[in-house]
Enzyme design. Structure first.
Site, PDB file in Angstrom:
ATOM      1  N   ASP A   8       0.848  -1.152   0.145  1.00 57.93           N
ATOM      2  CA  ASP A   8       0.025   0.169  -0.009  1.00 57.93           C
ATOM      3  C   ASP A   8       0.831   1.183   0.293  1.00 57.93           C
ATOM      4  O   ASP A   8       2.138   1.086   0.398  1.00 57.93           O
ATOM      5  CB  ASP A   8      -0.943  -0.059   1.275  1.00 57.93           C
ATOM      6  CG  ASP A   8      -2.077   0.987   1.023  1.00 57.93           C
ATOM      7  OD1 ASP A   8      -2.009   2.109   0.796  1.00 57.93           O
ATOM      8  OD2 ASP A   8      -3.263   0.339   1.281  1.00 57.93           O
ATOM      9  N   TYR A  41     -15.923   7.011 -11.374  1.00 53.25           N
ATOM     10  CA  TYR A  41     -15.422   5.631 -10.479  1.00 53.25           C
ATOM     11  C   TYR A  41     -16.032   4.530 -10.858  1.00 53.25           C
ATOM     12  O   TYR A  41     -15.173   3.444 -10.965  1.00 53.25           O
ATOM     13  CB  TYR A  41     -15.817   6.083  -8.955  1.00 53.25           C
ATOM     14  CG  TYR A  41     -15.672   4.971  -8.037  1.00 53.25           C
ATOM     15  CD1 TYR A  41     -14.365   4.733  -7.493  1.00 53.25           C
ATOM     16  CD2 TYR A  41     -16.593   4.335  -7.293  1.00 53.25           C
ATOM     17  CE1 TYR A  41     -14.298   3.781  -6.436  1.00 53.25           C
ATOM     18  CE2 TYR A  41     -16.625   3.165  -6.373  1.00 53.25           C
ATOM     19  CZ  TYR A  41     -15.392   2.842  -5.944  1.00 53.25           C
ATOM     20  OH  TYR A  41     -15.337   1.960  -5.072  1.00 53.25           O
ATOM     21  N   LYS A  75     -14.326   1.163 -12.619  1.00 51.19           N
ATOM     22  CA  LYS A  75     -14.524  -0.440 -12.000  1.00 51.19           C
ATOM     23  C   LYS A  75     -15.067  -1.440 -13.133  1.00 51.19           C
ATOM     24  O   LYS A  75     -14.719  -2.456 -13.238  1.00 51.19           O
ATOM     25  CB  LYS A  75     -15.833  -0.122 -10.980  1.00 51.19           C
ATOM     26  CG  LYS A  75     -15.343   0.240  -9.526  1.00 51.19           C
ATOM     27  CD  LYS A  75     -14.156  -0.472  -9.113  1.00 51.19           C
ATOM     28  CE  LYS A  75     -13.844  -0.036  -7.712  1.00 51.19           C
ATOM     29  NZ  LYS A  75     -12.493  -0.615  -7.178  1.00 51.19           N
ATOM     30  N   LYS A 125     -20.836  12.313  13.490  1.00 52.54           N
ATOM     31  CA  LYS A 125     -21.665  13.366  13.732  1.00 52.54           C
ATOM     32  C   LYS A 125     -22.604  13.181  15.009  1.00 52.54           C
ATOM     33  O   LYS A 125     -22.594  14.029  15.946  1.00 52.54           O
ATOM     34  CB  LYS A 125     -22.778  13.346  12.722  1.00 52.54           C
ATOM     35  CG  LYS A 125     -21.897  14.286  11.421  1.00 52.54           C
ATOM     36  CD  LYS A 125     -22.767  14.539  10.200  1.00 52.54           C
ATOM     37  CE  LYS A 125     -22.154  14.831   8.968  1.00 52.54           C
ATOM     38  NZ  LYS A 125     -23.127  15.199   7.807  1.00 52.54           N
ATOM     39  N   ARG A 148     -30.327   2.337  -3.826  1.00 54.34           N
ATOM     40  CA  ARG A 148     -29.399   1.172  -4.094  1.00 54.34           C
ATOM     41  C   ARG A 148     -29.493   0.054  -3.095  1.00 54.34           C
ATOM     42  O   ARG A 148     -29.676   0.495  -1.976  1.00 54.34           O
ATOM     43  CB  ARG A 148     -27.864   1.667  -4.197  1.00 54.34           C
ATOM     44  CG  ARG A 148     -27.181   0.430  -4.753  1.00 54.34           C
ATOM     45  CD  ARG A 148     -25.655   0.990  -5.069  1.00 54.34           C
ATOM     46  NE  ARG A 148     -25.678   1.851  -6.145  1.00 54.34           N
ATOM     47  CZ  ARG A 148     -24.479   2.560  -6.649  1.00 54.34           C
ATOM     48  NH1 ARG A 148     -23.682   2.986  -5.512  1.00 54.34           N
ATOM     49  NH2 ARG A 148     -24.759   3.070  -7.567  1.00 54.34           N
TER      50      ARG A 148
HETATM   51  P1  NAD Z   1      -9.482   2.155   1.174  1.00 51.78           P
HETATM   52  O1  NAD Z   1      -9.430   3.607   0.566  1.00 51.78           O
HETATM   53  O2  NAD Z   1      -9.671   2.229   2.678  1.00 51.78           O
HETATM   54  O3  NAD Z   1      -8.313   1.354   0.731  1.00 51.78           O
HETATM   55  C1  NAD Z   1      -7.711   1.474  -0.672  1.00 51.78           C
HETATM   56  C2  NAD Z   1      -6.375   1.565  -0.310  1.00 51.78           C
HETATM   57  O4  NAD Z   1      -5.535   1.379  -1.563  1.00 51.78           O
HETATM   58  C3  NAD Z   1      -5.711   2.590   0.386  1.00 51.78           C
HETATM   59  O5  NAD Z   1      -5.100   2.097   1.637  1.00 51.78           O
HETATM   60  C4  NAD Z   1      -5.008   3.396  -0.553  1.00 51.78           C
HETATM   61  O6  NAD Z   1      -3.752   3.885   0.221  1.00 51.78           O
HETATM   62  C5  NAD Z   1      -4.509   2.150  -1.479  1.00 51.78           C
HETATM   63  N1  NAD Z   1      -4.003   2.559  -2.577  1.00 51.78           N
HETATM   64  C6  NAD Z   1      -4.614   3.747  -3.431  1.00 51.78           C
HETATM   65  N2  NAD Z   1      -3.645   4.031  -4.617  1.00 51.78           N
HETATM   66  C7  NAD Z   1      -2.726   3.224  -4.237  1.00 51.78           C
HETATM   67  C8  NAD Z   1      -1.545   3.152  -5.040  1.00 51.78           C
HETATM   68  N3  NAD Z   1      -1.407   3.667  -6.040  1.00 51.78           N
HETATM   69  N4  NAD Z   1      -0.621   2.255  -4.636  1.00 51.78           N
HETATM   70  C9  NAD Z   1      -0.798   1.588  -3.561  1.00 51.78           C
HETATM   71  N5  NAD Z   1      -1.887   1.572  -2.907  1.00 51.78           N
HETATM   72  C10 NAD Z   1      -2.925   2.372  -3.164  1.00 51.78           C
HETATM   73  O7  NAD Z   1     -10.988   1.491   0.519  1.00 51.78           O
HETATM   74  P2  NAD Z   1     -11.575   0.336   1.015  1.00 51.78           P
HETATM   75  O8  NAD Z   1     -13.084   0.818   1.762  1.00 51.78           O
HETATM   76  O9  NAD Z   1     -11.053  -0.606   1.730  1.00 51.78           O
HETATM   77  O10 NAD Z   1     -12.078  -0.440  -0.311  1.00 51.78           O
HETATM   78  C11 NAD Z   1     -11.327  -1.270  -1.015  1.00 51.78           C
HETATM   79  C12 NAD Z   1     -11.524  -1.892  -2.368  1.00 51.78           C
HETATM   80  O11 NAD Z   1     -12.936  -1.987  -2.340  1.00 51.78           O
HETATM   81  C13 NAD Z   1     -11.350  -0.568  -3.079  1.00 51.78           C
HETATM   82  O12 NAD Z   1     -11.049  -1.074  -4.453  1.00 51.78           O
HETATM   83  C14 NAD Z   1     -12.836  -0.031  -3.376  1.00 51.78           C
HETATM   84  O13 NAD Z   1     -13.080   0.522  -4.745  1.00 51.78           O
HETATM   85  C15 NAD Z   1     -13.757  -1.242  -3.288  1.00 51.78           C
HETATM   86  N6  NAD Z   1     -15.046  -0.909  -2.817  1.00 51.78           N
HETATM   87  C16 NAD Z   1     -15.095  -0.626  -1.606  1.00 51.78           C
HETATM   88  C17 NAD Z   1     -16.558  -0.243  -1.201  1.00 51.78           C
HETATM   89  C18 NAD Z   1     -16.721   0.103   0.216  1.00 51.78           C
HETATM   90  O14 NAD Z   1     -17.884   0.645   0.616  1.00 51.78           O
HETATM   91  N7  NAD Z   1     -15.746   0.287   1.361  1.00 51.78           N
HETATM   92  C19 NAD Z   1     -17.529  -0.372  -2.081  1.00 51.78           C
HETATM   93  C20 NAD Z   1     -17.506  -0.819  -3.092  1.00 51.78           C
HETATM   94  C21 NAD Z   1     -16.288  -1.007  -3.755  1.00 51.78           C
END
Ligand code: NAD
Length: 326
Positions: free
Chosen positions: A34, A151, A155, A202, A286
């Site tokens: 990360d 976004y 995806k 909040k 949704r």
């Molecule tokens: P998050 O933002 O907490 O985790 C994503 C991580 O990716 C972060 O720690 C960030 O530092 C890392 N990252 C971003 N760019 C990077 C790079 N260039 N190199 C290395 N690391 C990098 O998000 P999350 O909630 O843990 O989500 C994880 C995945 O699940 C994501 O792909 C997100 O799109 C997908 N997702 C999450 C949700 C949700 O509700 N949390 C819903 C739908 C999809």
């Protein structure tokens, strides 16, 4: 003893850091990657590499062995305040697509056996989510495509990229569409937090009888999935030998944002007035549709929303208390 080795990309994030801990419990040797370490607790990974997955050299370096399982969760993402304002569109698309392109290209060369990709409910067409009481999010309804954010478009592109690598290079892929995952150790302030964490914060900050702001009329509906169930869904999909997805990993317990606030007020034992203000919203309604996951994995999330919120509220209240003491 399970001696499989796993790579978790995005291991410093919310879902990734929890997933590392789960894989460790199951006996995996885990490498996390990360841009940052997990914010709220020490990573459970055996090896944690700080680096940028947009950088091909980093991707080559982390793929120095034949991983049994790779989990690609890294993405440039955030809540509505980050992905629906339009201000971050170019970065969101460029950063996340580059990560996925790199991980598949170098992963294929490193002969990884299986890769999981976290897609999102945000890929579903806006035209099926105008009615807050009857949103349609069954997997096949993704097409004709019309996500409501860049976004979501990224995806969808990446889902297709993973499926293409499966078709052309034989890599085993698993694709899940997450629906609003929440829980302790998730982002709870700063603009990237989602509705459950924002409302817990909040309400935790506000005295009984006070007032909080809510974006929009609060009648927009969503479902929210507790982190433990998300992890269970990921592992079950990964372990399936016959089903690749894409599949929804979400809850079918749909609530309005106003009602979500009501539940959290009940947990916090406070009466608080909701003041509706303008803000970035996303689609009107949704909900997860769990027919396919039940059919293919003989399982679906079942934890009541309130139970997950109780655990999350306790954790966020602790963060608020720590903040107030400093
Ligand atoms: P998050 O933002 O907490 O985790 C994503 C991580 O990716 C972060 O720690 C960030 O530092 C890392 N990252 C971003 N760019 C990077 C790079 N260039 N190199 C290395 N690391 C990098 O998000 P999350 O909630 O843990 O989500 C994880 C995945 O699940 C994501 O792909 C997100 O799109 C997908 N997702 C999450 C949700 C949700 O509700 N949390 C819903 C739908 C999809």
């Amino acid at each position: 003893m399970n001696s499989k080795i796993a790579l978790v990309c995005g291991a410093g994030g919310f879902i990734g850091s929890h997933l590392v801990k789960k894989l460790k419990k199951e006996g995996f040797w885990v490498r996390g990657v990360d841009l940052k370490y997990p914010e709220f607790s020490k990573s459970g990974a055996d090896d944690f590499i700080i680096g940028d997955l947009r950088d091909p050299e980093l991707c080559k370096k982390i793929l120095d062995r034949q991983f049994d399982e790779v989990y690609q969760l890294a993405a440039d993402m955030g809540g509505a305040g980050y992905i629906f304002t339009g201000e971050h569109d170019a970065d969101v698309m460029h950063n996340s697509a580059t990560i996925n392109l790199n991980m598949l290209h170098f992963g294929e060369k490193a002969k990884i056996k299986k890769i999981f990709y976290s897609s999102s409910a945000c890929i579903y067409p806006e035209y099926n989510q105008m009615d807050p009481d009857n949103p349609k999010c069954s997997e096949e309804s993704a097409y004709p495509a019309a996500p409501d954010s860049e976004y979501g478009w990224e995806k969808l592109f990446s889902e297709r990229l993973y499926m293409s690598y499966h078709r052309n290079y034989g890599i085993e892929v698993r694709v899940a569409r997450f629906h609003n995952i929440f829980g302790p150790e998730g982002t709870w302030e700063g603009g990237k937090e989602k509705a459950p964490a924002a409302l817990c914060r909040k309400i935790a900050y506000t005295k009984d009888g006070g007032e909080i702001e809510i974006w929009g009329d609060g009648k927009q509906t969503r479902s929210f999935l507790y982190i433990d169930e998300c992890l269970e869904g990921i592992r079950r999909l990964m372990n399936s030998t016959t089903f690749y997805g894409p599949v929804n990993i979400g809850s079918e317990e749909m609530v309005s944002i106003n009602y979500l606030a009501e539940i959290i007020m009940g947990i916090g034992n406070k009466r608080i007035t909701l003041k509706h203000i303008e803000g970035p919203l996303g689609v009107r309604g949704r909900n997860s549709d769990n027919k396919l996951i039940k059919e293919k994995l003989q399982w679906a999330p079942s934890l009541p929303l309130k139970e997950g919120l109780e655990k999350t509220y306790v954790w966020i209240s602790e963060q608020v208390a720590k903040r107030s003491n400093t």
